[in-house]
Write a protein that holds these residues in place. Sequence first.
Motif, short mmCIF file in Angstrom:
data_model
loop_
_atom_site.label_atom_id
_atom_site.label_comp_id
_atom_site.label_asym_id
_atom_site.label_seq_id
_atom_site.Cartn_x
_atom_site.Cartn_y
_atom_site.Cartn_z
N TRP A 203 13.11 -9.99 8.54
CA TRP A 203 13.45 -10.93 7.70
C TRP A 203 12.53 -12.34 8.04
O TRP A 203 11.79 -12.67 7.25
N ARG A 204 12.32 -12.33 9.20
CA ARG A 204 11.51 -13.63 9.67
C ARG A 204 10.14 -13.58 9.61
O ARG A 204 9.44 -14.41 9.10
N ASP A 205 9.52 -12.25 9.70
CA ASP A 205 8.31 -12.04 9.43
C ASP A 205 7.74 -11.64 7.82
O ASP A 205 6.82 -11.19 7.66
N THR A 206 8.78 -11.77 7.15
CA THR A 206 8.46 -11.42 5.63
C THR A 206 8.31 -12.73 4.91
O THR A 206 9.06 -13.75 4.85
N PRO A 207 6.87 -12.71 4.22
CA PRO A 207 6.46 -14.08 3.65
C PRO A 207 7.32 -14.35 2.28
O PRO A 207 6.48 -14.21 1.19
N LEU B 263 7.39 -12.87 -2.94
CA LEU B 263 6.65 -12.43 -1.78
C LEU B 263 5.15 -12.96 -1.81
O LEU B 263 4.85 -12.70 -2.87
N ALA B 264 4.70 -13.31 -0.74
CA ALA B 264 3.01 -13.57 -0.54
C ALA B 264 2.63 -11.93 -0.28
O ALA B 264 3.28 -11.16 0.39
N TYR B 265 1.50 -11.52 -0.84
CA TYR B 265 1.05 -10.07 -0.47
C TYR B 265 0.20 -10.00 0.71
O TYR B 265 -0.96 -10.24 0.81
N ARG B 266 1.15 -10.11 1.85
CA ARG B 266 0.43 -10.04 3.21
C ARG B 266 1.64 -9.89 4.24
O ARG B 266 2.68 -9.75 3.84
N ASP B 267 1.26 -9.30 5.21
CA ASP B 267 2.21 -9.11 6.31
C ASP B 267 3.09 -8.13 5.80
O ASP B 267 2.76 -7.08 5.07
N ASN B 268 4.54 -8.32 6.12
CA ASN B 268 5.60 -7.49 5.60
C ASN B 268 5.76 -7.58 3.99
O ASN B 268 6.24 -6.68 3.49
N GLY B 269 5.07 -8.33 3.30
CA GLY B 269 5.09 -8.56 2.02
C GLY B 269 4.36 -7.16 1.61
O GLY B 269 4.58 -6.64 0.56
N ARG B 270 3.11 -7.08 1.96
CA ARG B 270 2.20 -6.12 1.68
C ARG B 270 2.77 -4.64 2.10
O ARG B 270 2.97 -3.59 1.52
N THR B 271 3.16 -4.86 3.26
CA THR B 271 4.08 -3.35 3.75
C THR B 271 5.12 -2.81 2.72
O THR B 271 5.15 -1.83 2.37
N LEU B 272 6.06 -3.88 2.22
CA LEU B 272 7.17 -3.56 1.28
C LEU B 272 6.38 -2.89 0.03
O LEU B 272 7.01 -1.91 -0.41
N VAL B 273 5.39 -3.80 -0.56
CA VAL B 273 4.88 -3.39 -1.79
C VAL B 273 4.15 -1.72 -1.61
O VAL B 273 4.37 -0.79 -2.52
N LEU B 274 3.51 -1.67 -0.66
CA LEU B 274 2.72 -0.41 -0.36
C LEU B 274 3.78 0.74 -0.02
O LEU B 274 3.66 1.98 -0.50
N MET B 275 5.00 0.61 0.52
CA MET B 275 6.05 1.37 0.98
C MET B 275 6.70 2.04 -0.40
O MET B 275 6.87 3.10 -0.60
N LEU B 276 6.98 0.98 -1.21
CA LEU B 276 7.55 1.27 -2.49
C LEU B 276 6.64 1.88 -3.45
O LEU B 276 6.85 2.96 -4.05
#
Length: 237
Positions: A31-35, A76-89
């Motif tokens: 959560w802390r590292d999700t933008p 979210l911003a599309y970087r870091d964990n934000g990008r990770t979540l999008v790509l996982m979905l």
Amino acid sequence: MQTLLRMLYPPRCLICGGLVESDFGLCAACWRDTPFLSGLACATCGVPLPGVSDRAEHCDACLATPPPWREGTAALAYRDNGRTLVLMLKHGDRHDIAAAAAVWMAARAKPLAGPGTLVVPVPLHLRRHLRRRFNQSALLAQGIAQALDLDWCPDALRRHRHTPVLDGRGREERFRTLSDAISLDPKRGGLMRDRPVLLVDDVMTSGATLSAATEACLAAGAGDVCVCTLARVVKDT
């Protein structure tokens, strides 16, 4: 039975798989590292803006070339964990991510969705839909509609022309590629007529896809169109 299921399948963090207190959640570290986007943002495209303001503000790009929709936001911003979540979905068949993401998006979209708003996902072309087996934007749209108690339609729009992947393409090429690629599904007739529409997609980059979808909604007689995405590409400053 519920207790037994919890013992056998305890809730796990959506990103790292660590134990969490509730389903479809993030652990404290993830959560802390999700933008998550908060604070001042462009009222039209959702890109973060510096400073604070008590009125609607707009970025230079939207002032120079206003998009066809009225307002827009992103979770979210599309970087870091934000990008990770999008790509996982999007590519990892992680439908469970949509449940949490839709709640985050609904919180951002609530001020944009008035009475009678119809929630509509950006469509996939049939070829891509068959290959991926689902439309991630439709999963998000369904969750937002449920969270905000709104009507939704998964197939109101159709992408009648197959378009190439837009990654790595410039703004002008993106808009040229998407021109006239999306339209109202003929089976849906007057579904949108005189109704406000909330368009939902996973990521906004240049806004080309959302612009094409918005123009299709307006051509179908929709009222105001607003947009909400899970993530927003943000340029490094």
